[in-house]
Every structure is written in structure tokens, then in C-alpha cells.
Design an enzyme around this catalytic site. Structure first.
Site, PDB file in Angstrom:
ATOM      1  N   TYR B 133      62.132   9.636 -32.866  1.00  0.00           N
ATOM      2  CA  TYR B 133      62.001   7.939 -32.339  1.00  0.00           C
ATOM      3  C   TYR B 133      62.441   7.652 -31.140  1.00  0.00           C
ATOM      4  O   TYR B 133      61.336   7.135 -30.375  1.00  0.00           O
ATOM      5  CB  TYR B 133      63.069   7.253 -33.382  1.00  0.00           C
ATOM      6  CG  TYR B 133      62.619   6.792 -34.759  1.00  0.00           C
ATOM      7  CD1 TYR B 133      61.579   7.505 -35.367  1.00  0.00           C
ATOM      8  CD2 TYR B 133      63.278   6.056 -35.451  1.00  0.00           C
ATOM      9  CE1 TYR B 133      61.280   7.157 -36.471  1.00  0.00           C
ATOM     10  CE2 TYR B 133      62.789   5.771 -36.767  1.00  0.00           C
ATOM     11  CZ  TYR B 133      61.931   6.339 -37.364  1.00  0.00           C
ATOM     12  OH  TYR B 133      61.469   5.920 -38.468  1.00  0.00           O
ATOM     13  N   SER B 134      63.568   7.870 -30.681  1.00  0.00           N
ATOM     14  CA  SER B 134      63.753   7.477 -29.378  1.00  0.00           C
ATOM     15  C   SER B 134      63.162   8.377 -28.179  1.00  0.00           C
ATOM     16  O   SER B 134      62.777   9.407 -28.270  1.00  0.00           O
ATOM     17  CB  SER B 134      65.371   7.802 -29.218  1.00  0.00           C
ATOM     18  OG  SER B 134      66.320   6.880 -29.698  1.00  0.00           O
ATOM     19  N   SER B 166      68.181  15.118 -33.069  1.00  0.00           N
ATOM     20  CA  SER B 166      69.066  16.002 -33.816  1.00  0.00           C
ATOM     21  C   SER B 166      68.392  17.014 -34.524  1.00  0.00           C
ATOM     22  O   SER B 166      67.303  16.751 -35.067  1.00  0.00           O
ATOM     23  CB  SER B 166      69.994  15.213 -34.879  1.00  0.00           C
ATOM     24  OG  SER B 166      70.672  14.074 -34.035  1.00  0.00           O
ATOM     25  N   GLU B 249      68.608   4.753 -44.182  1.00  0.00           N
ATOM     26  CA  GLU B 249      70.104   5.171 -43.779  1.00  0.00           C
ATOM     27  C   GLU B 249      71.397   4.442 -44.304  1.00  0.00           C
ATOM     28  O   GLU B 249      72.561   5.122 -44.028  1.00  0.00           O
ATOM     29  CB  GLU B 249      70.389   5.035 -42.011  1.00  0.00           C
ATOM     30  CG  GLU B 249      69.201   5.888 -41.251  1.00  0.00           C
ATOM     31  CD  GLU B 249      69.639   5.897 -39.796  1.00  0.00           C
ATOM     32  OE1 GLU B 249      70.188   4.754 -39.321  1.00  0.00           O
ATOM     33  OE2 GLU B 249      69.156   6.768 -39.026  1.00  0.00           O
ATOM     34  N   GLU B 376      75.798  -3.127 -29.401  1.00  0.00           N
ATOM     35  CA  GLU B 376      75.368  -4.559 -28.885  1.00  0.00           C
ATOM     36  C   GLU B 376      73.944  -4.930 -29.598  1.00  0.00           C
ATOM     37  O   GLU B 376      73.677  -5.990 -29.876  1.00  0.00           O
ATOM     38  CB  GLU B 376      74.992  -4.303 -27.438  1.00  0.00           C
ATOM     39  CG  GLU B 376      76.368  -4.266 -26.329  1.00  0.00           C
ATOM     40  CD  GLU B 376      77.185  -2.911 -26.762  1.00  0.00           C
ATOM     41  OE1 GLU B 376      76.464  -1.823 -27.098  1.00  0.00           O
ATOM     42  OE2 GLU B 376      78.433  -3.060 -26.672  1.00  0.00           O
TER      43      GLU B 376
END
Lengths: 373, 395
Positions: B133-134, B166, B249, B376
Site C-alpha cells: 500500500y504505502s 512487513s 484489520e 492524526e
């Protein structure tokens, strides 16, 4: 395990929320809190007629025979409106205590709404001692911070008798008992000071000669219910704040759009939801253990919930004032009613620090390893 | 509303507890309490063997429907399974991304062919998965994905970079969000691709973290390929599918995570009792608060999981990540404060960097409030979606 409301419980919640919204809006709260009596008797009669005063009273005594989850639902909804009434003293404290000691007495009169009642035990400060004198008991001592102590028809008093904690049912007009209602910063609550000076009670006033364990159970359950009150009130603080900030325009846009405001509201939502989980946890444990049994699990849940929920409520009320800005500081807006109630709720039935200290002991922190002695 | 478990539930609890007791022995005994966050390298091959061992015994995919090979366990059993697994000190699962994210996504959005093709490998423990994803410029702003995929014949050809992945170095497959429509931006034009990791177009580079260890990786796609049919949902629907994955999740496995937290808290309490810090009123307050907070985390998860699946996510679900991440981070600091000066001392000799589990906890939990949506971002999501406050301005 199903940690969600049943359909019946949802029905209780929705009808309570609707009724309180209709009949106990902030205008009602403001009106009765400015009176000496502090609540509306006609409305209270309706509360009894709806069966709320008999909610946890067994069916054969004229009640509904429901449990502490259902009672928590009512407490949450009353907290949402800050409904000023004898409910907490009469049902959450007195009826709950009578159930815990295992008596059938008085409960039927509470269920019908015939009498209001309260409890002066470890929830109050001070001490009362009792001495048996022939067919009567003499009570001496002072109790302070007894909820509804001056206006309740009947007072359940914990008094030391022969080295044990006995429970007496005392008529509000008993000779030798002086009751003084105390003005309070939170005007929705009516604490009182009760002075027993050689008060003479008939033998029949003794409800239990050994009520210590039962009262501990009752006070834990009451703490759990107070936690539920805090949840409803804290959520109202959140709703009011979201609503207000959406309508308040500065710099050409609603202040609800500023991240500094949104993030504080998010933290309020976190406080409300975790508090709700805590209060329902404690209510479920109160139901699971019945009216006796090993009290450790209840003690942990009740203290945990009371510490967590009352802090959450205070934080939410404080943030609500801040995010309302100047008007949050006025008498006209309702936020201050919640802020004041939040402080009172923190203090009743043990403040957060004392409950955490109790948990610390219960999870074994007193059992230091030998090396650390 | 009932928090207690039925006799039938308790019988199931006894079953999984006994299985763990009988099977986390012999060659697997050393895996107890190993391989958690910050310790993910420990005994990797042995943990993979244990994953396969669990698969053979039918303890993978406990919450998956029976029709796809899962156990079809009701919610109460799933909760019990994850709690008992962690209570027994079950090792960090190497297959958790496949079981918890890839599998449920394929079950929900995949084709029958994809289910037949991918689910058995997850259940058996043979196929390990990672999440792509990131990216360097798509962190909090996840929709700013720049990795591109284009269809060339019967293959997707992928170019770009993922980060914070990961288990990428040991995974067989990766689910990747890639931009498949040229000229699109934001949520549009993304697709959800299943990409084999063992190919020359993919380079995995570990990221050394402040812990000194490397749980996360960078993954470089340089003409990497996957078959055209390895797309979940339609081209351009990647965002919807990716968000569906994130919803998983919040499954029952969070109860297992909480039991691991419980083990950590118990260790800290034991230290406080041993070194006398349990006498300190402030430490007592903090330990009690942590204990209460963990009970509430469990209650909050059970409340969230008990809700009938409605169209709207309940508020307790919105707050759960912010809550557990912050609680866990605070626990890491509490561990150091309980240990006092000894918190500083690491095993090994000067010049080496091999930390204790509690030191790892202290450092690693700094990532808890960052990954999977920073605190945030979580607060934005709560404010906007749960409370209906105005959305952040977007460029």
C-alpha cells in the site's frame, strides 16, 4: 457472549431517550434545579408509572425483574439529560442495596413509586453507630453527602452495631434525626447532611445485622451505574460541541472544519466510546455475579469503569466549554450544567484516583516480591 | 447483552487451550512468546513450520466460511481462539497478513477462480503474503499512489515503489494498489493486483529501524509482472477493494493482539513487584490505569464485533486504532519507568545492539501511532466520518 443490546434493551433505550428528550429537556432541568425541592413530582409519578422505579425489583414484588444492563441504559439516558430526580438515590442506591442484602421489604413500595429512598453508607462521609436498647436501637453520628438525604421518604443507614455493619431503614421523620439539605455547585444533585442524635428506632427498622459485604456489592453496582450516567452525559457534551462548532463561523468558515477543533472532538469521541465499553462491561459483570458471589471481578470492573468514565466525562465537559468558546462560559448555554455535574460525578462513590488505587491492590501490586521488601 | 461465555464456548476454549499445550512443545517449544512486533525475525523458518502445522490441524482460517475451507467458527469461538493462542504464548503468526487481510479480501471481492487458486495456500501456511500500500509519497495520503501497472497482452507490468512492507522479504505474494489508468489521480484509476514476489522485477530492501532490527522493507517494482486475471475487482476499483481490506484489520484477531499486550503488562507488573516500584503511588496509578485500559480495549473490541453487520461502521470501531496504539505506546514508556535505571541496560557487550523485549516494546511502539493510519489521520477519520464534521481541504 454477545456484547450488544438485545431488541428489548434497544426498546428500553429508545423509549427512555424519547421520553426524557420530550419531558426533561434542558429547560426543565433549569426550572427544577432552581427550586428548593429540586425535581418535579408529577413527572416523577410518570417515571414510576412507566415502571422505571421497579426496573430491578423482582416481579413478585411488583417490579420488572430486569438487571443492571437495563438499569445502566436508563442511567445513561438520564445522564444525557441530567434529569434531576430521586432516581439515583431511590433505585440505584436504595433498591440496589435492598436487593443485595436479600430482603423483600420496602422494594414493593419503591417499585410502585409510593416512596422515595436513599442510602447513607460508604457513599457518604461520616459514621453512625447503633446500640441495641431493649426493643429499640439508638443511632448516633453524622453522615454528610447523602444523595437526596433531606427529601427522601426513607433512608437506609449503615451503622456499626456490635462490631459489624448493620443496615437500618429510617423514616425521614424519625425522632432524633435532623436532615439538612446542602446547596451544591451542581444544582441537579441534592446532597444532605444527616445528624443522628440518640435517634430511637423500632426493632423492625433493622434490615440486616450484617450487611457489610452486601453493601460493598451494592456500592460497586452503583458505581457501575454512575459510570453509565457519565457516558450519556459525556456523549451529550460531544453532541452539543459538534453541533455548535458546525454552526459557529469564524474566518469565513465553520470552526468545526479546523483540525484543532476536529481533533479535540475526536478525542472526546474516543473518551465517550471507551467509557461506554467500560460501563457496559461493569453492568454485565454486575448481572453475571447476581446478588452475591466472589466480588473481586465486580470490584475490578466497577472501579475500572467508575475511574475511567468519570474522568472521560470531566474531560469531555471541559473540552466542551473550551470549544464553545466564550458562550461556553455563560449561564445561558447548557455546557456549564454538564461541567458542574461532571465534577460531582467524579467525586461521588469514590474519585478516579481512589478507584485506581483499589485496582492496583486487586491486581496484586501489594504482594511485593521478597527482594523488594 | 452478555459478556460471559456459554458452556459450549468454554468447551471450545478447553479444546484450543489443550491443542496449544500439546503442540507448542518439542521443536516448537522455543517459539513461545517469540516473533511478535519488534521480534519478527526470530525463528522465522520454525514459525513457518508451525503455521503449516496449524494449517494441517485446521487452526488457520478459524473465522473463514466453511465453503472456502475455513472453520466457520462463530464470533465467540474466534475470540476464544485468538485469546487462547496468545495466552499460550503462541508465536507471532507468519501467515497473518494472508489470513487476516488478503484472504478475507479475496473471499469478499474475488472471483471463484481466485478463491480456488489463492485460499488453500493461505490456509495451509504454504503461501505468505505482504501488503503493498504505502509509498514514499503515499503515506497518510494513501490515494496518492504512483506505482503504475499497465496491461501488456495477458500480463500486468508494474513499475514503482512500495515502502513499510512487513514480511516482504519472506513473502510469496503481495497485494498491490497500483495506478492502472494513466492521467488519473486520487482514488480513481487504481487497481488491486495480486503479484508474485519471487521474480526478477522485484527487489526487496530491508529498512533498519530505530530498534536496530528490520521488520519493514522497501519493495521496488521494475517491470514486475503478474497475470492479467490476478486483479481483485474491476480495473479502477482498487480503492474500494483496498478500503475493504483495511476494514478486516478490525477482526477478531485484535483480541489476540490484546492478549499479547496482557502478557507484556503482566511482565511489567511482575517487575514492579520485584524491584519495589509497585510501592510508588504514581506507578501504582499508572499500572492500574493501564490494566483498566486494557480491559476496556477488550470490551470495546467485543462490542464492535458483536454488532450485527450494519451499513454504518459503529463509533467504537472508528476509535479502536487510535485507542490501542496510544495505550500500547504508553505501555512502552511505563515499562521503562518501572525498570528505572536498569531500563537502559541491554544484553550483550558494548558495541552490540541487541535489546530486551521491553526495550523493543518501548522503541517499537513509537511506530504503533504511525502505521496503519497515524493518530492524526485517525482523528480526522473519527471527526469526519463518525462525527460528520467538515472534511479536510484537499489540493
Amino acid at each position: 457472549m454477545n456484547f450488544a443490546f438485545t431488541e428489548d434493551q434497544i426498546l428500553i433505550r429508545d423509549s427512555a431517550r424519547g421520553w426524557l428528550g420530550d419531558f426533561a429537556p434542558a429547560s426543565h432541568v433549569r426550572q427544577v434545579m432552581a427550586t428548593a425541592e429540586g425535581y418535579d413530582r408529577a413527572l416523577w409519578a410518570e417515571v414510576a408509572a412507566m415502571g422505571w422505579t421497579g426496573l430491578i425489583v423482582p416481579e413478585d414484588l411488583g417490579g420488572s425483574g430486569l438487571g443492571f444492563v437495563e438499569l445502566a441504559i436508563l442511567c445513561e439516558e438520564m445522564g444525557r439529560r441530567l434529569y434531576p430526580s430521586p432516581f439515583e438515590a431511590t433505585v440505584v442506591l436504595a433498591a440496589n442495596a435492598l436487593l443485595a442484602v436479600g430482603t423483600d421489604r420496602i422494594l414493593d413500595r419503591i417499585a410502585t413509586g409510593e416512596i422515595t429512598a436513599t442510602l447513607g453508607a460508604a457513599n457518604a462521609t461520616g459514621k453512625v453507630t447503633a446500640v441495641r436498647n431493649g426493643d429499640a436501637y439508638h443511632l448516633d453520628g453524622v453522615l454528610r453527602h447523602v444523595p437526596d438525604g433531606a427529601r427522601a421518604d426513607l433512608i437506609l443507614v449503615a451503622a456499626e452495631l456490635d462490631g459489624r455493619t448493620a443496615l437500618f431503614a429510617v423514616d425521614g421523620a424519625a425522632p432524633g434525626l435532623t436532615r439538612e439539605g446542602l446547596a451544591s455547585m451542581d444544582q441537579t444533585r441534592r446532597p444532605a447532611e444527616l445528624r443522628f442524635e440518640a435517634a430511637i428506632l423500632p426493632a423492625s427498622s433493622l434490615v440486616s445485622a450484617d450487611a457489610g459485604t452486601a453493601l460493598a456489592t451494592a456500592l460497586d453496582r452503583a458505581a457501575a451505574m454512575t459510570a453509565a450516567h457519565a457516558v450519556g452525559a459525556a456523549e451529550q457534551c460531544l453532541e452539543m460541541t459538534v453541533e455548535y462548532t458546525k454552526g459557529r463561523v469564524q474566518f469565513g468558515r465553520p470552526v468545526a472544519g479546523f483540525q484543532a477543533v476536529k481533533h479535540q472532538c475526536a478525542d472526546m469521541a474516543l473518551a465517550v466510546e471507551t467509557a461506554r465499553s467500560a460501563a457496559y462491561w461493569a453492568a454485565c459483570v454486575a448481572d453475571d455475579m447476581g446478588h452475591n458471589g466472589d466480588g473481586t471481578e465486580l470490584a475490578l470492573a466497577a472501579s475500572g469503569a467508575k475511574a475511567w468514565c468519570s474522568r472521560a466525562y470531566f474531560d469531555c465537559a471541559a473540552t466542551a466549554i473550551q470549544l464553545h468558546g466564550g458562550v461556553g462560559f455563560t449561564w445561558e448555554y447548557d455546557v456549564h450544567l454538564y461541567f458542574k455535574n461532571a465534577r460531582a460525578i467524579e467525586a461521588v462513590l469514590g474519585d478516579p484516583a481512589s478507584h485506581r488505587e483499589r485496582v492496583a491492590g486487586l491486581i496484586g501490586l501489594d504482594e511485593l516480591a521478597e527482594a523488594a521488601q | 447483552m452478555k459478556l460471559s461465555f456459554s458452556a459450549e464456548d468454554e468447551a471450545f476454549r478447553a479444546e484450543i487451550a489443550a491443542w496449544m499445550r500439546d503442540n507448542l512443545t518439542g521443536e516448537f517449544a522455543k517459539l513461545k512468546n517469540r516473533g511478535g512486533p519488534g521480534d519478527e525475525h526470530a525463528f522465522f523458518e520454525e514459525r513457518r513450520a508451525f503455521e503449516r502445522h496449524m494449517g494441517k490441524a485446521g487452526w488457520t482460517g478459524v473465522g473463514w466460511p466453511k465453503a472456502v475451507g475455513g472453520r466457520g467458527a462463530p464470533l465467540s469461538h474466534q475470540v476464544i481462539f485468538f485469546e487462547e493462542y496468545a495466552r499460550a504464548g503462541g508465536p507471532g503468526r507468519v501467515g497473518h497478513i494472508g489470513e487476516g487481510l488478503a484472504g478475507p479480501t479475496i473471499i469478499a471481492f474475488g472471483t471463484e477462480d481466485q478463491k480456488r487458486r489463492f485460499l488453500p495456500g493461505i490456509l495451509s501456511g504454504d503461501d505468505l503474503w505482504c501488503q503493498g500500500y504505502s509509498e514514499p509519497n503515499a503515506g497518510s495520503d494513501l490515494a496518492n499512489v504512483r506505482t503504475k501497472a499497465r496491461l501488456v497482452g495477458d500480463r500486468w507490468v508494474i513499475d514503482g515503489q512500495k515502502v513499510w512492507t512487513s514480511l516482504a522479504h519472506v513473502s510469496d505474494w503481495c497485494f498491490v494498489i497500483a495506478r492502472t489508468e494513466e492521467g488519473t489521480s486520487g482514488h480513481k484509476g487504481l487497481s488491486y493486483l495480486l503479484v508474485p514476489m519471487n521474480q526478477k522485477g522485484i527487489t526487496v530492501r530491508p529498512i533498519q529501524q530505530m530498534t536496530g532490527t528490520s521488520e519493514f522493507n522497501e519493495v521496488f517494482f521494475d517491470g514486475a509482472e503478474t497475470a492479467a486475471e490476478n486483479i481483485v475487482g474491476q480495473p479502477g476499483e482498487g480503492w474500494k477493494v483496498a478500503m475493504g481490506t483495511l476494514a478486516f484489520e478490525r477482526g477478531a484477531s485484535t483480541l489476540g493482539q490484546q492478549m499479547a499486550f496482557r502478557n507484556q503488562l503482566d511482565e511489567i507488573i511482575a517487575i514492579a513487584k520485584a524491584n519495589g516500584r509497585a510501592r510508588d503511588p504514581m506507578i501504582r496509578q499508572r499500572l492500574a490505569d493501564a490494566w483498566i485500559g486494557l480491559q476496556i480495549m477488550r470490551a470495546n473490541a467485543l462490542r464492535m464485533l458483536s454488532k450485527a453487520e450494519g451499513p454504518e461502521l459503529p463509533r467504537e470501531a472508528y476509535v479502536s486504532k487510535l485507542y490501542w496504539a496510544t495505550w500500547h505506546r504508553d505501555l512502552g514508556k511505563l515499562a521503562m519507568d518501572v525498570l528505572g535505571p536498569e531500563a537502559e541496560i541491554a544484553p550483550g557487550s558494548p558495541g552490540t545492539y541487541d535489546l530486551t523485549p521491553l526495550q523493543q516494546l518501548f522503541l517499537f511502539t513509537r511506530s504503533d501511532t504511525i502505521y496503519a493510519g497515524t493518530n492524526e489521520i485517525q482523528r480526522n477519520i473519527i471527526a469526519e466520518r463518525a462525527l460528520g464534521m467538515p472534511r479536510e481541504a484537499r489540493a
